[in-house]
Design a protein around this motif. Sequence first.
Motif, PDB file in Angstrom:
ATOM      1  N   VAL A  32       0.905  -1.198   0.272  1.00  0.00           N
ATOM      2  CA  VAL A  32       0.088   0.153  -0.238  1.00  0.00           C
ATOM      3  C   VAL A  32       0.946   1.132  -0.158  1.00  0.00           C
ATOM      4  O   VAL A  32       0.307   2.379  -0.533  1.00  0.00           O
ATOM      5  N   THR A  33       1.790   0.781   0.735  1.00  0.00           N
ATOM      6  CA  THR A  33       2.769   1.907   1.041  1.00  0.00           C
ATOM      7  C   THR A  33       3.397   2.763  -0.327  1.00  0.00           C
ATOM      8  O   THR A  33       3.447   4.186  -0.803  1.00  0.00           O
ATOM      9  N   VAL A  34       3.675   1.289  -1.154  1.00  0.00           N
ATOM     10  CA  VAL A  34       4.183   1.714  -2.303  1.00  0.00           C
ATOM     11  C   VAL A  34       3.288   2.214  -3.375  1.00  0.00           C
ATOM     12  O   VAL A  34       3.463   2.713  -4.372  1.00  0.00           O
ATOM     13  N   ILE A  35       2.139   1.104  -3.268  1.00  0.00           N
ATOM     14  CA  ILE A  35       1.476   2.170  -4.556  1.00  0.00           C
ATOM     15  C   ILE A  35       0.866   3.322  -4.340  1.00  0.00           C
ATOM     16  O   ILE A  35       0.078   3.714  -5.495  1.00  0.00           O
ATOM     17  N   GLU A  90      -7.560   1.936  -6.759  1.00  0.00           N
ATOM     18  CA  GLU A  90      -7.973   2.851  -5.503  1.00  0.00           C
ATOM     19  C   GLU A  90      -6.718   2.259  -3.965  1.00  0.00           C
ATOM     20  O   GLU A  90      -6.824   1.113  -4.675  1.00  0.00           O
ATOM     21  N   VAL A  91      -6.845   2.894  -3.729  1.00  0.00           N
ATOM     22  CA  VAL A  91      -5.427   2.271  -2.765  1.00  0.00           C
ATOM     23  C   VAL A  91      -6.327   3.385  -1.548  1.00  0.00           C
ATOM     24  O   VAL A  91      -6.775   4.652  -1.249  1.00  0.00           O
ATOM     25  N   ARG A  92      -6.460   2.322  -0.145  1.00  0.00           N
ATOM     26  CA  ARG A  92      -6.448   2.712   0.845  1.00  0.00           C
ATOM     27  C   ARG A  92      -6.002   2.568   2.647  1.00  0.00           C
ATOM     28  O   ARG A  92      -5.688   1.392   2.038  1.00  0.00           O
ATOM     29  N   ALA A  93      -5.413   3.157   3.237  1.00  0.00           N
ATOM     30  CA  ALA A  93      -4.048   3.066   4.098  1.00  0.00           C
ATOM     31  C   ALA A  93      -5.058   2.123   5.302  1.00  0.00           C
ATOM     32  O   ALA A  93      -4.290   1.744   6.048  1.00  0.00           O
ATOM     33  N   LEU A  98      -6.511  -2.475  -1.251  1.00  0.00           N
ATOM     34  CA  LEU A  98      -6.227  -2.290  -3.242  1.00  0.00           C
ATOM     35  C   LEU A  98      -7.711  -2.860  -3.212  1.00  0.00           C
ATOM     36  O   LEU A  98      -8.409  -3.461  -2.702  1.00  0.00           O
ATOM     37  N   ARG A  99      -8.147  -1.744  -4.462  1.00  0.00           N
ATOM     38  CA  ARG A  99      -9.548  -2.214  -5.145  1.00  0.00           C
ATOM     39  C   ARG A  99      -9.163  -1.691  -7.407  1.00  0.00           C
ATOM     40  O   ARG A  99      -8.836  -0.228  -6.764  1.00  0.00           O
ATOM     41  N   LYS A 100     -10.079  -2.576  -7.658  1.00  0.00           N
ATOM     42  CA  LYS A 100      -9.534  -2.079  -8.686  1.00  0.00           C
ATOM     43  C   LYS A 100     -11.075  -1.875  -9.343  1.00  0.00           C
ATOM     44  O   LYS A 100     -12.074  -1.915  -8.763  1.00  0.00           O
ATOM     45  N   THR A 101     -11.629  -0.701 -10.263  1.00  0.00           N
ATOM     46  CA  THR A 101     -12.792  -0.279 -10.968  1.00  0.00           C
ATOM     47  C   THR A 101     -12.727  -1.114 -12.288  1.00  0.00           C
ATOM     48  O   THR A 101     -13.934  -0.859 -12.899  1.00  0.00           O
ATOM     49  N   ARG A 102     -12.053  -1.774 -12.419  1.00  0.00           N
ATOM     50  CA  ARG A 102     -11.861  -2.935 -14.013  1.00  0.00           C
ATOM     51  C   ARG A 102     -11.572  -4.424 -13.268  1.00  0.00           C
ATOM     52  O   ARG A 102     -10.146  -3.780 -12.900  1.00  0.00           O
ATOM     53  N   GLY A 103     -11.419  -4.454 -13.442  1.00  0.00           N
ATOM     54  CA  GLY A 103     -11.171  -6.372 -13.078  1.00  0.00           C
ATOM     55  C   GLY A 103     -10.265  -7.119 -13.883  1.00  0.00           C
ATOM     56  O   GLY A 103      -8.819  -6.862 -13.165  1.00  0.00           O
TER      57      GLY A 103
END
Length: 173
Positions: A32-35, A90-93, A98-103
Amino acid sequence: NAAMSTYDPQSELSLFNAQQSMDWVPASTELVTVISAAQRIAALTDGAFDVTAGPLVNLWGFGPERGNGSTPDAAAIESVRERVGYTQLEVRAEAPALRKTRGDLAVDLSAIAKGYGVDRVAARLDRLGVEAYLVEIGGEVRAGGRNVAGQPWRIGVEAPLAGVRTVQRVVPL
């Protein structure tokens, strides 16, 4: 490497890339830190730096999925470009995820993960009180202090010649 490699099919990143879900996927703090850093850079560069370019990297044969050596045609490039775009990641700390809005989105951290690794190793050496070190991971370099001869560290910069491994210049750090 276990978190961020695209060459290891069992790495955390490879497993994230392989799943088609658009739900939040728990992720390590390091990933998550790197992304998160990559996403900040992407926003600052208006997408010129984009870690979701993994499918294009593979199409051109520069990633773990080696191409056949030929230049992809315009239709293939355009088709793959639809699967690229940092705004689709999308990234959540908090509760790192992580989440993709496209699979079929795929992330490639080759342009940032090795630098993160070098920074982490150098920080650890600093905390341990090591005064002289040179850390290199895949071309990313950090140095502290001076070499054993008391001189500034020197690195060789390879000449960008296909099929030839030769030093173009030696640079003192």
